[in-house]
Design a protein around this motif. Structure first.
Motif, PDB file in Angstrom:
ATOM      1  N   LEU A 277      11.262  -2.476   0.735  1.00 22.87           N
ATOM      2  CA  LEU A 277      10.060  -3.116   1.291  1.00 22.87           C
ATOM      3  C   LEU A 277       9.989  -2.938   2.803  1.00 22.87           C
ATOM      4  O   LEU A 277       8.916  -2.657   3.356  1.00 22.87           O
ATOM      5  N   LEU A 278      11.125  -3.104   3.471  1.00 23.90           N
ATOM      6  CA  LEU A 278      11.167  -2.902   4.921  1.00 23.90           C
ATOM      7  C   LEU A 278      10.730  -1.486   5.275  1.00 23.90           C
ATOM      8  O   LEU A 278       9.872  -1.290   6.142  1.00 23.90           O
ATOM      9  N   HIS A 279      11.289  -0.501   4.592  1.00 21.15           N
ATOM     10  CA  HIS A 279      10.954   0.889   4.896  1.00 21.15           C
ATOM     11  C   HIS A 279       9.503   1.219   4.538  1.00 21.15           C
ATOM     12  O   HIS A 279       8.840   1.957   5.272  1.00 21.15           O
ATOM     13  N   ALA A 280       9.000   0.676   3.445  1.00 24.06           N
ATOM     14  CA  ALA A 280       7.604   0.915   3.079  1.00 24.06           C
ATOM     15  C   ALA A 280       6.669   0.353   4.145  1.00 24.06           C
ATOM     16  O   ALA A 280       5.682   0.997   4.524  1.00 24.06           O
ATOM     17  N   HIS A 281       6.975  -0.831   4.653  1.00 16.28           N
ATOM     18  CA  HIS A 281       6.145  -1.418   5.711  1.00 16.28           C
ATOM     19  C   HIS A 281       6.275  -0.639   7.026  1.00 16.28           C
ATOM     20  O   HIS A 281       5.284  -0.457   7.740  1.00 16.28           O
ATOM     21  N   LEU A 282       7.484  -0.194   7.358  1.00 16.71           N
ATOM     22  CA  LEU A 282       7.671   0.600   8.579  1.00 16.71           C
ATOM     23  C   LEU A 282       6.902   1.918   8.519  1.00 16.71           C
ATOM     24  O   LEU A 282       6.262   2.318   9.506  1.00 16.71           O
ATOM     25  N   VAL A 283       6.975   2.586   7.389  1.00 18.71           N
ATOM     26  CA  VAL A 283       6.264   3.860   7.236  1.00 18.71           C
ATOM     27  C   VAL A 283       4.754   3.633   7.332  1.00 18.71           C
ATOM     28  O   VAL A 283       4.039   4.393   7.997  1.00 18.71           O
ATOM     29  N   THR A 284       4.258   2.582   6.694  1.00 18.11           N
ATOM     30  CA  THR A 284       2.827   2.272   6.764  1.00 18.11           C
ATOM     31  C   THR A 284       2.422   1.932   8.194  1.00 18.11           C
ATOM     32  O   THR A 284       1.367   2.373   8.667  1.00 18.11           O
ATOM     33  N   ALA A 285       3.247   1.162   8.893  1.00 14.63           N
ATOM     34  CA  ALA A 285       2.943   0.811  10.294  1.00 14.63           C
ATOM     35  C   ALA A 285       2.923   2.053  11.178  1.00 14.63           C
ATOM     36  O   ALA A 285       2.053   2.197  12.048  1.00 14.63           O
ATOM     37  N   TRP A 286       3.872   2.956  10.968  1.00 10.55           N
ATOM     38  CA  TRP A 286       3.869   4.217  11.726  1.00 10.55           C
ATOM     39  C   TRP A 286       2.575   4.975  11.466  1.00 10.55           C
ATOM     40  O   TRP A 286       1.968   5.514  12.386  1.00 10.55           O
TER      41      TRP A 286
ATOM     42  N   ALA B 270      -0.167  10.925  10.243  1.00  5.10           N
ATOM     43  CA  ALA B 270      -0.772   9.624   9.929  1.00  5.10           C
ATOM     44  C   ALA B 270      -1.161   9.542   8.452  1.00  5.10           C
ATOM     45  O   ALA B 270      -0.836   8.565   7.771  1.00  5.10           O
ATOM     46  N   GLY B 271      -1.844  10.551   7.966  1.00  2.00           N
ATOM     47  CA  GLY B 271      -2.261  10.548   6.567  1.00  2.00           C
ATOM     48  C   GLY B 271      -1.086  10.542   5.600  1.00  2.00           C
ATOM     49  O   GLY B 271      -1.075   9.792   4.619  1.00  2.00           O
ATOM     50  N   ALA B 272      -0.094  11.367   5.887  1.00  2.00           N
ATOM     51  CA  ALA B 272       1.077  11.449   5.008  1.00  2.00           C
ATOM     52  C   ALA B 272       1.859  10.133   5.009  1.00  2.00           C
ATOM     53  O   ALA B 272       2.301   9.663   3.954  1.00  2.00           O
ATOM     54  N   LEU B 273       2.003   9.529   6.187  1.00  2.00           N
ATOM     55  CA  LEU B 273       2.748   8.277   6.265  1.00  2.00           C
ATOM     56  C   LEU B 273       2.004   7.130   5.599  1.00  2.00           C
ATOM     57  O   LEU B 273       2.621   6.293   4.920  1.00  2.00           O
ATOM     58  N   LEU B 274       0.698   7.070   5.770  1.00  2.00           N
ATOM     59  CA  LEU B 274      -0.089   6.024   5.097  1.00  2.00           C
ATOM     60  C   LEU B 274      -0.028   6.189   3.580  1.00  2.00           C
ATOM     61  O   LEU B 274       0.114   5.205   2.839  1.00  2.00           O
ATOM     62  N   LEU B 275      -0.128   7.416   3.117  1.00  2.00           N
ATOM     63  CA  LEU B 275      -0.041   7.679   1.683  1.00  2.00           C
ATOM     64  C   LEU B 275       1.342   7.322   1.135  1.00  2.00           C
ATOM     65  O   LEU B 275       1.464   6.644   0.105  1.00  2.00           O
ATOM     66  N   LEU B 276       2.384   7.741   1.835  1.00  2.00           N
ATOM     67  CA  LEU B 276       3.748   7.459   1.397  1.00  2.00           C
ATOM     68  C   LEU B 276       4.044   5.964   1.432  1.00  2.00           C
ATOM     69  O   LEU B 276       4.586   5.412   0.470  1.00  2.00           O
ATOM     70  N   GLY B 277       3.685   5.299   2.526  1.00  2.00           N
ATOM     71  CA  GLY B 277       3.935   3.863   2.622  1.00  2.00           C
ATOM     72  C   GLY B 277       3.175   3.069   1.582  1.00  2.00           C
ATOM     73  O   GLY B 277       3.725   2.164   0.942  1.00  2.00           O
ATOM     74  N   GLY B 278       1.915   3.419   1.357  1.00  2.00           N
ATOM     75  CA  GLY B 278       1.123   2.737   0.334  1.00  2.00           C
ATOM     76  C   GLY B 278       1.660   2.965  -1.063  1.00  2.00           C
ATOM     77  O   GLY B 278       1.754   2.033  -1.872  1.00  2.00           O
ATOM     78  N   ALA B 279       2.032   4.210  -1.353  1.00  2.00           N
ATOM     79  CA  ALA B 279       2.589   4.521  -2.678  1.00  2.00           C
ATOM     80  C   ALA B 279       3.910   3.792  -2.897  1.00  2.00           C
ATOM     81  O   ALA B 279       4.182   3.294  -3.991  1.00  2.00           O
ATOM     82  N   HIS B 280       4.705   3.698  -1.845  1.00  2.00           N
ATOM     83  CA  HIS B 280       5.988   3.005  -1.974  1.00  2.00           C
ATOM     84  C   HIS B 280       5.777   1.514  -2.216  1.00  2.00           C
ATOM     85  O   HIS B 280       6.459   0.920  -3.069  1.00  2.00           O
ATOM     86  N   LEU B 281       4.842   0.902  -1.507  1.00  2.00           N
ATOM     87  CA  LEU B 281       4.542  -0.515  -1.727  1.00  2.00           C
ATOM     88  C   LEU B 281       4.046  -0.762  -3.151  1.00  2.00           C
ATOM     89  O   LEU B 281       4.483  -1.702  -3.822  1.00  2.00           O
ATOM     90  N   VAL B 282       3.144   0.089  -3.619  1.00  2.00           N
ATOM     91  CA  VAL B 282       2.621  -0.055  -4.979  1.00  2.00           C
ATOM     92  C   VAL B 282       3.738   0.139  -6.009  1.00  2.00           C
ATOM     93  O   VAL B 282       3.823  -0.607  -6.993  1.00  2.00           O
TER      94      VAL B 282
END
Length: 133
Positions: A21-30, A60-72
């Motif tokens: 969860l920490l990493h998913a939020h960090l990636v999304t924030a980045w 930005a796009g890759a990190l938002l996609l990765l962070g969102g997918a990880h959270l889901v």
């Protein structure tokens, strides 16, 4: 010695969800920071290697996609997606760590210590999710 071994084993085989969860939020924030209208990569020479690797918008796009997918994947407990996202997050922090190591400007920031620690913790989470579950 047995008590020490038991303590190490208990922490080593702990549930990785909080770290994920920490990493998913960090990636999304980045991703959110890089998606802002200002130029983040040109503001500091420490980002030179990352800028050479891909454009800021692509990051930005890759990190938002990765962070969102990880959270889901964590919320839905989709194991195969969690495994893939954990591997990608580990690779991301490894790339970022090496990128900062390769720039001279990063040696004057905390990035030289912070991102390798993120790579180690995400590598542990990847190992726990992929190998042990």
């Amino acid at each position: 010695m047995t008590r020490l071994r038991h303590t190490i084993r208990r922490h080593l085989y702990a549930d990785p969800t909080a770290v994920e969860l920490l990493h998913a939020h960090l990636v999304t924030a980045w991703g959110l920071v890089l998606a802002m209208p200002w130029d983040t990569f040109s503001s500091n020479p420490a980002y030179a290697v990352l800028r050479d690797f891909a454009s800021e918008r692509l990051w930005a796009g890759a990190l938002l996609l990765l962070g969102g997918a990880h959270l889901v994947s964590i919320m839905l407990d989709a194991r195969w997606l969690r495994r893939v996202c954990s591997a990608l997050v580990w690779g991301l922090w490894c790339i970022v760590s090496v990128g900062f190591w390769l720039t001279q400007a990063a040696s004057r920031t905390t990035a030289i210590v912070t991102y390798p620690l993120l790579a180690l913790s995400s590598g542990w989470a990847y190992w726990r999710v992929w190998i042990c579950q």
